[in-house]
Design a protein around this motif. Structure first.
Motif, PDB file in Angstrom:
ATOM      1  N   UNK A   1      20.598  33.435  43.683  1.00 24.12           N
ATOM      2  CA  UNK A   1      21.049  34.502  42.786  1.00 24.12           C
ATOM      3  C   UNK A   1      21.958  33.929  41.708  1.00 24.12           C
ATOM      4  N   UNK A   2      21.832  34.481  40.508  1.00 23.49           N
ATOM      5  CA  UNK A   2      22.764  34.166  39.422  1.00 23.49           C
ATOM      6  C   UNK A   2      23.749  35.321  39.304  1.00 23.49           C
ATOM      7  N   UNK A   3      25.044  35.004  39.307  1.00 20.77           N
ATOM      8  CA  UNK A   3      26.071  36.036  39.158  1.00 20.77           C
ATOM      9  C   UNK A   3      27.026  35.638  38.044  1.00 20.77           C
ATOM     10  N   UNK A   4      27.697  36.633  37.503  1.00 24.64           N
ATOM     11  CA  UNK A   4      28.688  36.394  36.456  1.00 24.64           C
ATOM     12  C   UNK A   4      30.042  36.135  37.111  1.00 24.64           C
ATOM     13  N   UNK A   5      30.703  35.077  36.703  1.00 22.53           N
ATOM     14  CA  UNK A   5      32.037  34.768  37.216  1.00 22.53           C
ATOM     15  C   UNK A   5      33.071  35.494  36.367  1.00 22.53           C
ATOM     16  N   UNK A   6      33.732  36.474  36.969  1.00 19.70           N
ATOM     17  CA  UNK A   6      34.710  37.278  36.235  1.00 19.70           C
ATOM     18  C   UNK A   6      36.105  36.665  36.253  1.00 19.70           C
ATOM     19  N   UNK A   7      36.524  36.183  37.410  1.00 19.06           N
ATOM     20  CA  UNK A   7      37.837  35.531  37.472  1.00 19.06           C
ATOM     21  C   UNK A   7      37.964  34.726  38.756  1.00 19.06           C
ATOM     22  N   UNK A   8      38.937  33.811  38.720  1.00 20.27           N
ATOM     23  CA  UNK A   8      39.227  32.958  39.870  1.00 20.27           C
ATOM     24  C   UNK A   8      40.640  33.274  40.344  1.00 20.27           C
ATOM     25  N   UNK A   9      40.766  33.580  41.625  1.00 27.90           N
ATOM     26  CA  UNK A   9      42.075  33.870  42.211  1.00 27.90           C
ATOM     27  C   UNK A   9      42.560  32.624  42.952  1.00 27.90           C
ATOM     28  N   UNK A  10      43.733  32.111  42.538  1.00 32.80           N
ATOM     29  CA  UNK A  10      44.257  30.881  43.118  1.00 32.80           C
ATOM     30  C   UNK A  10      45.497  31.105  43.968  1.00 32.80           C
ATOM     31  N   UNK A  11      45.968  32.348  44.050  1.00 34.33           N
ATOM     32  CA  UNK A  11      47.151  32.662  44.839  1.00 34.33           C
ATOM     33  C   UNK A  11      46.803  33.625  45.971  1.00 34.33           C
ATOM     34  N   UNK A  12      47.532  33.523  47.086  1.00 35.83           N
ATOM     35  CA  UNK A  12      47.309  34.426  48.205  1.00 35.83           C
ATOM     36  C   UNK A  12      46.730  33.707  49.416  1.00 35.83           C
ATOM     37  N   UNK A  13      46.765  34.405  50.559  1.00 38.29           N
ATOM     38  CA  UNK A  13      46.315  33.812  51.818  1.00 38.29           C
ATOM     39  C   UNK A  13      44.838  33.440  51.811  1.00 38.29           C
ATOM     40  N   UNK A  14      44.033  34.183  51.043  1.00 41.38           N
ATOM     41  CA  UNK A  14      42.593  33.947  51.037  1.00 41.38           C
ATOM     42  C   UNK A  14      42.138  33.099  49.855  1.00 41.38           C
TER      43      UNK A  14
END
Length: 224
Positions: free
Chosen positions: A101-114
Motif C-alpha cells: 500500500x502507498x500512504x501519505x505521511x502526514x507527520x512524524x511523532x518523536x516524543x512520548x512513550x510510543x
C-alpha cells in the motif's frame, strides 16, 4: 528462508474488514498510525523519513485466516463471475497474504512513550494490521505514466452520500464515512438496492444502503 519479523502495527479508523477501501488513496481522509514494536521503536530507524511525502507499506491481510485452495480468484471488479490468476490480481486470498500500500505521511511523532510514530492517511487496511517493512515512495521510479492495466484501468467514480438520519458524529469522522461509502464498498456483485449494510468506521457503527446512483446512510451511532 528466514521468517519475517513484524516491525510495527498499523492502527487505523477501520475496525471491520467490511468497508475498508479496495485500494490505498481512494479515501484520503482515512487515517492510520504506525506504532513500532519495541525492538524497532528507535528514533534513528526513521531518521530522514519526514523528507518524503508518501511511503510504501508491506503488510499482511492478518484477518484472512483460511489457506487458499486455488491459484485463481474472482475479482470483484469483474463482478465476481470471472476467474483470474491470483498473481494477476490484488486479492487478499493469496499465498502469504502479503499486501502493498502507498500512504501519505502526514507527520512524524518523536516524543512520548510510543515514539517514534508515523501518522499517515489514505489507508486501505484494517486496524491492527502487521507491518513487515516501510519504504519511501520514490516518484521517478515508482510512478510509471505509460504503465498498462487490465481490468483496473481507472479508479471507481464516487457516488453521492445522502444522510437520512440525525447523528452527532464529529465532522472529521463524517468526512471519513462519506469518502468510504462513496466508494460503494459492498461486494460488486450485489445488485439488491434494498439490502442494508453495516460496518464500524472510526468508532461509529454505520448502517447504509447503496444504489447505483448514491449511498444512503440510515443510521450512525457511537460504539460504546
Amino acid at each position: 528462508m528466514s521468517s519475517l519479523n513484524v516491525i510495527a502495527k498499523l492502527r487505523t479508523c477501520y475496525t471491520d474488514k467490511f468497508g475498508v477501501p479496495r485500494q490505498s488513496g481512494l479515501v484520503p481522509a482515512a487515517w492510520g498510525v504506525i506504532e513500532f514494536e519495541p525492538a524497532y521503536r528507535r528514533p534513528e530507524a526513521v531518521r530522514g523519513i519526514e523528507e518524503f511525502s508518501h511511503l510504501w507499506l508491506i503488510t499482511q491481510f492478518h484477518l484472512v485466516t483460511e489457506e487458499p485452495t486455488s491459484l485463481t480468484v474472482r475479482p470483484p471488479k469483474l463482478g465476481g463471475n470471472e476467474r483470474r490468476g491470483v498473481f494477476a490480481t490484488r486479492s487478499p486470498f493469496r499465498p502469504n497474504r502479503l499486501t502493498l500500500s502507498v500512504v501519505k505521511l502526514d507527520r512524524v511523532e518523536l516524543d512520548g512513550d510510543k515514539a517514534p510514530r508515523l501518522f499517515v492517511s489514505g489507508v486501505d487496511l484494517v486496524d491492527g494490521t502487521p507491518v513487515f517493512d516501510i519504504k519511501p515512495y520514490i516518484r521517478y521510479a515508482d510512478s510509471i505514466p505509460e504503465a498498462r492495466s487490465s481490468f483496473a484501468t481507472t479508479p471507481p467514480p464516487p457516488v453521492p452520500v445522502l444522510w437520512e438520519c440525525q447523528s452527532s458524529v464529529p465532522e472529521e469522522v463524517r468526512v471519513i464515512i462519506d469518502q468510504s461509502l462513496a466508494q460503494q464498498p459492498q461486494p460488486a456483485y450485489h445488485d439488491d438496492s434494498d439490502r442494508a449494510y453495516a460496518t464500524e468506521i472510526a468508532g461509529w457503527r454505520v448502517k447504509w444502503a447503496s444504489k447505483p446512483e448514491c449511498a444512503r446512510v440510515m443510521s450512525c451511532e457511537k460504539v460504546e
